[in-house]
Design a protein around this motif. Structure first.
Motif, PDB file in Angstrom:
ATOM      1  N   LEU A  32       4.687  12.822   1.554  1.00 23.21           N
ATOM      2  CA  LEU A  32       4.527  11.371   2.104  1.00 23.21           C
ATOM      3  C   LEU A  32       3.855  10.244   0.943  1.00 23.21           C
ATOM      4  O   LEU A  32       3.253  11.008  -0.113  1.00 23.21           O
ATOM      5  CB  LEU A  32       3.299  11.381   3.329  1.00 23.21           C
ATOM      6  N   TYR A  33       4.257   9.235   1.017  1.00 24.38           N
ATOM      7  CA  TYR A  33       3.464   8.354   0.078  1.00 24.38           C
ATOM      8  C   TYR A  33       2.823   7.283   0.912  1.00 24.38           C
ATOM      9  O   TYR A  33       2.808   7.216   2.329  1.00 24.38           O
ATOM     10  CB  TYR A  33       4.617   7.528  -0.769  1.00 24.38           C
ATOM     11  N   ASN A  34       2.134   6.321   0.333  1.00 25.47           N
ATOM     12  CA  ASN A  34       1.114   5.246   0.891  1.00 25.47           C
ATOM     13  C   ASN A  34       1.922   3.943   0.621  1.00 25.47           C
ATOM     14  O   ASN A  34       1.853   3.220  -0.253  1.00 25.47           O
ATOM     15  CB  ASN A  34       0.050   5.255   0.238  1.00 25.47           C
ATOM     16  N   PRO A  35       2.381   3.530   2.067  1.00 25.32           N
ATOM     17  CA  PRO A  35       3.229   1.921   1.917  1.00 25.32           C
ATOM     18  C   PRO A  35       1.883   0.995   2.777  1.00 25.32           C
ATOM     19  O   PRO A  35       2.394  -0.192   2.869  1.00 25.32           O
ATOM     20  CB  PRO A  35       4.215   2.227   2.869  1.00 25.32           C
ATOM     21  N   PHE A  36       0.753   1.517   3.193  1.00 25.99           N
ATOM     22  CA  PHE A  36      -0.207   0.954   3.977  1.00 25.99           C
ATOM     23  C   PHE A  36      -1.236   0.319   3.143  1.00 25.99           C
ATOM     24  O   PHE A  36      -2.144  -0.271   3.982  1.00 25.99           O
ATOM     25  CB  PHE A  36      -0.929   2.225   5.045  1.00 25.99           C
ATOM     26  N   SER A  37      -1.098   0.170   1.581  1.00 30.60           N
ATOM     27  CA  SER A  37      -2.341  -0.411   1.202  1.00 30.60           C
ATOM     28  C   SER A  37      -2.588  -1.929   1.437  1.00 30.60           C
ATOM     29  O   SER A  37      -3.772  -2.297   1.510  1.00 30.60           O
ATOM     30  CB  SER A  37      -2.327  -0.342  -0.180  1.00 30.60           C
ATOM     31  N   SER A  38      -1.777  -2.532   1.790  1.00 29.63           N
ATOM     32  CA  SER A  38      -2.054  -3.947   2.230  1.00 29.63           C
ATOM     33  C   SER A  38      -1.965  -4.250   3.679  1.00 29.63           C
ATOM     34  O   SER A  38      -2.575  -5.089   4.364  1.00 29.63           O
ATOM     35  CB  SER A  38      -0.763  -4.792   1.699  1.00 29.63           C
ATOM     36  N   SER A  39      -1.379  -3.342   4.504  1.00 35.77           N
ATOM     37  CA  SER A  39      -1.285  -3.394   5.906  1.00 35.77           C
ATOM     38  C   SER A  39      -2.351  -2.772   6.674  1.00 35.77           C
ATOM     39  O   SER A  39      -2.617  -3.013   7.938  1.00 35.77           O
ATOM     40  CB  SER A  39      -0.069  -2.755   6.657  1.00 35.77           C
ATOM     41  N   LEU A  40      -3.235  -1.942   6.041  1.00 32.53           N
ATOM     42  CA  LEU A  40      -4.339  -0.972   6.494  1.00 32.53           C
ATOM     43  C   LEU A  40      -5.550  -1.071   5.756  1.00 32.53           C
ATOM     44  O   LEU A  40      -6.103  -0.243   5.443  1.00 32.53           O
ATOM     45  CB  LEU A  40      -3.916   0.352   6.844  1.00 32.53           C
ATOM     46  N   PRO A  41      -5.955  -2.432   5.541  1.00 35.72           N
ATOM     47  CA  PRO A  41      -7.101  -2.761   4.948  1.00 35.72           C
ATOM     48  C   PRO A  41      -8.554  -2.180   5.399  1.00 35.72           C
ATOM     49  O   PRO A  41      -9.370  -1.994   4.685  1.00 35.72           O
ATOM     50  CB  PRO A  41      -7.325  -4.360   4.739  1.00 35.72           C
ATOM     51  N   ASN A  42      -8.315  -1.766   6.795  1.00 37.38           N
ATOM     52  CA  ASN A  42      -9.686  -1.611   7.563  1.00 37.38           C
ATOM     53  C   ASN A  42      -9.705   0.068   7.205  1.00 37.38           C
ATOM     54  O   ASN A  42     -10.782   0.760   7.804  1.00 37.38           O
ATOM     55  CB  ASN A  42      -9.760  -1.653   8.889  1.00 37.38           C
ATOM     56  N   ILE A  43      -8.851   0.768   6.592  1.00 33.84           N
ATOM     57  CA  ILE A  43      -8.937   2.156   6.266  1.00 33.84           C
ATOM     58  C   ILE A  43      -8.771   2.381   4.876  1.00 33.84           C
ATOM     59  O   ILE A  43      -7.782   2.618   4.426  1.00 33.84           O
ATOM     60  CB  ILE A  43      -7.710   2.965   7.092  1.00 33.84           C
TER      61      ILE A  43
END
Length: 265
Positions: free
Chosen positions: A178-189
């Protein structure tokens, strides 16, 4: 005196015979070794037909590839065709958008014949399992929730690999991490990178329990690289898929004795 001459003649005859025997022994041995070496060399370099089966989610399907080249699977196929040990590469792609790991069992059971024929089995899975956690607990996300789900994911992955291995113990299984595409969409984690690392490490440990398996970590390729994502900011675009294909191919080159050694003709 006659006795001496007699023993002298016998001695010379013995030396002559021994020389003939030695010559025969030493001349035969290199010939057998050379023949064996040539057979081994021919077997090692004879190009083979490689059958690839691709399983998994939208990354296997190639969603986000604006060039329509089949995502990383299609690009990997082209690279494999250029490999010195490969004659032809046939691909069966069963990737389906939105697929989670627990849904992959049904796909495997429905395509046992393709699994038995495969030399290489490629898989991308897990992104939708993480998204399921996000959707179910969006307002109370925590690292502990992801860690708990990762353990269940690892158990299901182990079951899936056991099923595939039972059907075809000679196939090489390649799992793309897996890679991380969530850096901008999941700021609460803020621990999301740690979550991705935990899931990748857990999957890698499961693979180590089985022969003929390769884990390919691609997370570093996407770190701080928004230019490698599709417009949905989740799937790779053609640049991202090219990087994945290159990473997978580099791994396969390092382990070519694994997937080329007993490919089915």
């Amino acid at each position: 005196m006659q006795i001496v001459k007699k023993w002298g003649l016998l001695f010379l005859l013995f030396i002559y015979c021994a020389g003939c025997s030695s010559q025969q022994v030493f001349s035969d041995k290199p010939e057998r070794q050379t023949k064996h070496a040539s057979q081994q060399s021919a077997e090692d370099f004879l190009p083979k037909d490689i059958h690839v089966l691709a399983l998994g989610d939208s990354l296997t399907e190639g969603v986000g590839d604006r060039q329509g080249r089949g995502g990383y699977v299609g690009r990997l196929q082209q690279r494999l065709k250029q490999h010195k040990g490969v004659r032809t590469v046939s691909v069966v792609n069963l990737g389906k958008r939105g697929l989670q790991l627990n849904q992959l069992d049904a796909v495997v059971h429905q395509h046992v014949a393709q699994i038995k024929r495969a030399d290489l089995i490629l898989m991308t899975i897990g992104g939708n399992d993480i998204m399921k956690v996000v959707r179910s607990h969006f307002f109370n996300l925590s690292y502990e929730l992801f860690a708990k789900e990762q353990k269940r994911f690892a158990e299901r992955l182990d079951h899936l690999l056991a099923t595939i291995h039972a059907a075809n113990p000679d196939a090489t299984i390649v799992l793309v991490g897996l890679y991380n595409p969530f850096s901008s969409s999941l700021p609460n984690i803020p621990e999301i990178n740690k979550v991705i690392d935990q899931w990748n490490n857990g999957s890698n440990q499961v693979l180590k329990h089985y022969d003929c398996t390769i884990f390919v970590n691609v997370k570093d390729l996407f770190d701080n690289r928004d230019d490698m994502l599709y417009s949905d900011e989740f799937h790779p675009n053609e640049i991202g898929y090219e990087q994945i294909a290159r990473r997978v191919y580099d791994k396969l080159k390092k382990h070519e004795e694994m997937w080329l050694r007993r490919s089915k003709q």
